[in-house]
Design a protein around this motif. Structure first.
Motif, PDB file in Angstrom:
ATOM      1  N   ASP B   8       0.868  -1.172   0.000  1.00 18.76           N
ATOM      2  CA  ASP B   8       0.000   0.000   0.000  1.00 18.76           C
ATOM      3  C   ASP B   8       0.905   1.222   0.000  1.00 18.76           C
ATOM      4  OD1 ASP B   8      -2.237   1.455   0.109  1.00 18.76           O
ATOM      5  OD2 ASP B   8      -2.922   0.811   2.083  1.00 18.76           O
ATOM      6  N   GLY B   9       0.949   1.924  -1.109  1.00 18.28           N
ATOM      7  CA  GLY B   9       1.841   3.080  -1.171  1.00 18.28           C
ATOM      8  C   GLY B   9       1.558   3.928  -2.395  1.00 18.28           C
ATOM      9  N   GLY B  10       2.568   4.724  -2.790  1.00 19.83           N
ATOM     10  CA  GLY B  10       2.380   5.584  -3.949  1.00 19.83           C
ATOM     11  C   GLY B  10       2.936   4.920  -5.205  1.00 19.83           C
ATOM     12  N   ILE B  11       2.755   5.603  -6.350  1.00 19.97           N
ATOM     13  CA  ILE B  11       3.269   5.014  -7.581  1.00 19.97           C
ATOM     14  C   ILE B  11       4.770   5.310  -7.761  1.00 19.97           C
ATOM     15  CG2 ILE B  11       1.116   4.900  -8.880  1.00 19.97           C
ATOM     16  CD1 ILE B  11       2.061   7.549 -10.237  1.00 19.97           C
ATOM     17  N   THR B  32      -3.763  -2.220  -8.348  1.00 19.02           N
ATOM     18  CA  THR B  32      -4.880  -1.271  -8.394  1.00 19.02           C
ATOM     19  C   THR B  32      -4.314   0.123  -8.188  1.00 19.02           C
ATOM     20  OG1 THR B  32      -6.145  -2.968  -7.258  1.00 19.02           O
ATOM     21  CG2 THR B  32      -7.232  -0.849  -7.519  1.00 19.02           C
ATOM     22  N   ARG B  33      -4.510   0.967  -9.198  1.00 20.95           N
ATOM     23  CA  ARG B  33      -3.993   2.332  -9.081  1.00 20.95           C
ATOM     24  C   ARG B  33      -5.154   3.306  -9.006  1.00 20.95           C
ATOM     25  NH1 ARG B  33      -0.340   5.883 -13.275  1.00 20.95           N
ATOM     26  NH2 ARG B  33      -0.810   7.791 -12.188  1.00 20.95           N
ATOM     27  N   SER B  34      -5.110   4.167  -8.012  1.00 19.17           N
ATOM     28  CA  SER B  34      -6.126   5.190  -7.905  1.00 19.17           C
ATOM     29  C   SER B  34      -5.387   6.510  -7.700  1.00 19.17           C
ATOM     30  CB  SER B  34      -7.036   4.877  -6.717  1.00 19.17           C
ATOM     31  OG  SER B  34      -7.803   5.994  -6.403  1.00 19.17           O
ATOM     32  N   THR B  39      -1.998   0.038  -4.962  1.00 22.72           N
ATOM     33  CA  THR B  39      -2.131  -1.149  -4.114  1.00 22.72           C
ATOM     34  C   THR B  39      -1.734  -2.350  -4.966  1.00 22.72           C
ATOM     35  OG1 THR B  39      -4.031  -0.070  -3.131  1.00 22.72           O
ATOM     36  CG2 THR B  39      -3.715  -2.365  -2.557  1.00 22.72           C
ATOM     37  N   VAL B  40      -0.814  -3.110  -4.448  1.00 16.19           N
ATOM     38  CA  VAL B  40      -0.336  -4.263  -5.219  1.00 16.19           C
ATOM     39  C   VAL B  40      -0.458  -5.522  -4.375  1.00 16.19           C
ATOM     40  CG1 VAL B  40       1.620  -5.269  -6.460  1.00 16.19           C
ATOM     41  CG2 VAL B  40       1.354  -2.795  -6.388  1.00 16.19           C
ATOM     42  N   MET B  41      -1.117  -6.511  -4.941  1.00 10.55           N
ATOM     43  CA  MET B  41      -1.207  -7.815  -4.283  1.00 10.55           C
ATOM     44  C   MET B  41      -0.150  -8.690  -4.943  1.00 10.55           C
ATOM     45  SD  MET B  41      -3.896  -8.574  -2.165  1.00 10.55           S
ATOM     46  CE  MET B  41      -5.559  -8.566  -2.788  1.00 10.55           C
ATOM     47  N   MET B  42       0.732  -9.255  -4.142  1.00  9.40           N
ATOM     48  CA  MET B  42       1.826 -10.030  -4.752  1.00  9.40           C
ATOM     49  C   MET B  42       2.056 -11.328  -4.008  1.00  9.40           C
ATOM     50  SD  MET B  42       4.951  -7.750  -3.344  1.00  9.40           S
ATOM     51  CE  MET B  42       4.220  -6.177  -3.053  1.00  9.40           C
ATOM     52  N   SER B  43       2.582 -12.268  -4.718  1.00 13.56           N
ATOM     53  CA  SER B  43       2.913 -13.548  -4.106  1.00 13.56           C
ATOM     54  C   SER B  43       4.421 -13.707  -4.202  1.00 13.56           C
ATOM     55  CB  SER B  43       2.192 -14.645  -4.890  1.00 13.56           C
ATOM     56  OG  SER B  43       2.625 -15.894  -4.477  1.00 13.56           O
ATOM     57  N   ILE B  44       5.096 -13.793  -3.042  1.00 10.14           N
ATOM     58  CA  ILE B  44       6.564 -13.870  -3.049  1.00 10.14           C
ATOM     59  C   ILE B  44       7.034 -15.029  -2.168  1.00 10.14           C
ATOM     60  CG2 ILE B  44       6.900 -11.384  -3.485  1.00 10.14           C
ATOM     61  CD1 ILE B  44       7.657 -11.237  -0.423  1.00 10.14           C
TER      62      ILE B  44
END
Lengths: 189, 314
Positions: B8-11, B32-34, B39-44
């Motif tokens: 959850d942060g900025g671009i 998801t960019r607003s 907001t980035v959902m990632m699998s690491i």
């Protein structure tokens, strides 16, 4: 509302006390009920819900729920019980048309070409409808699958006996016994 | 093992973030960019969590675990009647959504009652399409115990949520959460919120076990990789249904018609192989407007390769 619960299921007892009063409040019937007796036997299953109302269900006319006065051929009405406002308006529209009924404020209505006698005698809530609503509210609080129901009604007391499959005679006897107990308890008060 | 996290942060410097995810062998599940917010959902990989946290801090963003992301869970009630809905079933579904899961609320056709409650084969097959199912039952112990038969044949992990604590149903479900029976109002008091957290924790641990089992014989590709491929497919891109591609632990749900599109999907290529060779596609049991994709495991694909090689080289 005073709620008495008879059951062997501790969790069911506590949760049904909250559930019953919440549902009755949600459907706006809690204030009409003086006492409720809930017999919960989920192991059978047999559920007996008996409620004693504060007053016997009766038809309500405009004179019961509003003050009405006449000026010439115009009738002025002030609604005193807001719960019946939509019903009053609906009945007036049916009789005098939307053009003949002017709602000046939330509670004040003016009706043209009408007499106090006629307006006062308009039935805004029938006894049957009132009963139907109470029974519907009790059904809503019962478990969903308990669909086989029998209702006893005596004056202020309504008792619903419900089971899932067929009724055994003892179930109705037990329901009737609780119904009588609730009726007699009302006489002492 | 892979872990799903949400950034959850900025671009600002987000390209570097995507590169970092790629470098450590992870995948982006959703972006998801607003405006300037991202907001980035990632699998690491689990072992790179610390490095990722440090990196995100450097970018001025926050990272948190969404343990249920990448899963689709069914919350099942005896019926969709007002006795069971919207509380507590919708409260549970909404809480799980906040933990990253995609949830579906389902009511059985004849699930009401104690002696007469039933579940049919079609309903079981629909529930089996999800990663896990939560069965929400009522306030009475004998009823809950009698209704345990509803989920005894369900193949996916089942979490039973009921009022009293039932006896003798432990072998029919993976976990039991008691203290949430029939309700007439929203679960918003602190004890009720704690119960919702407990349900989410139980679901999380059940799914973690399922993930561990999958890791013993890993999938040939991660579902997120198939998702990236499908997002470039025009009917998916044009699909107006919410979340047209939903990740499962062992595959995906794609919300486009099976009859028209399964051949195209099967013929797509990933790592030099046809998707049809490394996945099983089938129409959803809900209706024919969704496709269920189950990814084969590494050993299954190798086995098939060997079989094919044997057949070609007598």
């Amino acid at each position: 509302m005073d709620i008495e619960i008879i059951t062997g299921d501790k969790y069911g007892e506590d949760s049904y006390r909250n559930l019953f009063s919440e549902i009755m409040s949600d459907v706006g019937k809690a204030f009409q009920m003086e006492r409720a007796l809930l017999v919960l036997k989920p192991e059978v299953p047999l559920f007996i819900f008996s409620v004693r109302l504060r007053s016997e269900p009766a038809s309500k006319t405009v004179s019961d729920v509003a003050n009405v006065r006449e000026e010439g051929d115009v009738v002025h009405m002030t609604i005193t019980d807001e719960r019946y406002a939509p019903d009053i308006l609906r009945e007036l529209w049916v009789r005098y048309g939307k053009d003949g009924v002017e709602q000046q404020t939330r509670f004040d209505i003016v009706v043209g070409n009408a007499s106090v006698k006629d307006v006062n005698s308009i039935v805004v809530a029938s006894e049957e409808e009132h009963l139907k609503e109470i029974i519907g509210a009790v059904w809503r609080s019962m478990p969903e699958g308990i669909k086989n129901r029998h209702t006893f009604i005596d004056g202020q007391v309504i008792t619903i006996v419900a089971t899932e499959e067929r009724f055994e005679p003892y179930m109705l006897d037990e329901g009737l016994a609780h119904h009588k107990r609730m009726t007699e308890a009302g006489k002492d008060v | 093992m892979f872990e799903v996290l949400m950034y959850d942060g900025g671009i600002y410097r987000s390209e570097e973030l995507f590169e970092f995810v790629e470098d450590i062998g992870g995948t982006i599940i959703q972006k998801t960019r607003s405006s300037q917010i991202l907001t980035v959902m990632m699998s690491i990989p689990e072992e790179d969590r610390e490095a990722m946290t440090e990196f995100c801090k450097e970018l001025g963003g926050e990272i948190r675990a969404v343990p249920l992301a990448g899963t689709e869970i069914a919350v099942v009630g005896p019926t969709l009647g007002r006795h069971h809905m919207p509380h507590p079933i919708c409260d549970i579904a909404e809480h799980l959504r906040r933990q990253g899961a995609i949830t579906v609320v389902m009511g059985l056709a004849r699930g009401r009652g104690k002696l007469t409650s039933q579940i049919n084969l079609e309903e079981k097959m629909i529930i089996d399409e999800y990663d896990a199912a939560i069965f929400s039952l009522g306030n009475f112990k004998p009823c809950v115990e009698a209704k345990a038969d509803l989920f005894s044949d369900v193949k996916v992990p089942v979490i039973l949520v009921s009022g009293p604590s039932p006896d003798g149903v432990e072998d029919k479900c993976e976990a039991i959460v008691s203290g949430v029976g029939r309700k007439a109002s929203r679960m918003r008091t602190p004890p009720e919120r704690e119960k919702l957290d407990e349900i989410a924790d139980k679901v999380g641990s059940v799914l973690k076990d399922k993930k561990r089992l999958l890791d013993e014989d890993p999938l040939f590709v991660h579902p997120a990789e198939i998702k990236l491929l499908l997002e470039e497919y025009e009917p998916v891109d044009m699909c107006l249904r919410p979340a047209p591609v939903v990740l499962h632990l062992d595959g995906l749900r794609v919300k486009i018609g099976y009859d028209e599109h399964h051949a195209d999907i099967e013929n797509m290529e990933i790592y030099g192989r046809r998707v049809g060779d490394i996945c099983r596609l089938s129409p959803s049991k809900i209706n024919d407007s969704s496709i269920i994709i189950k990814i084969k495991t590494l050993s299954e694909v190798r086995q098939e390769d060997l079989r094919r090689a044997g057949a070609d080289d007598p």
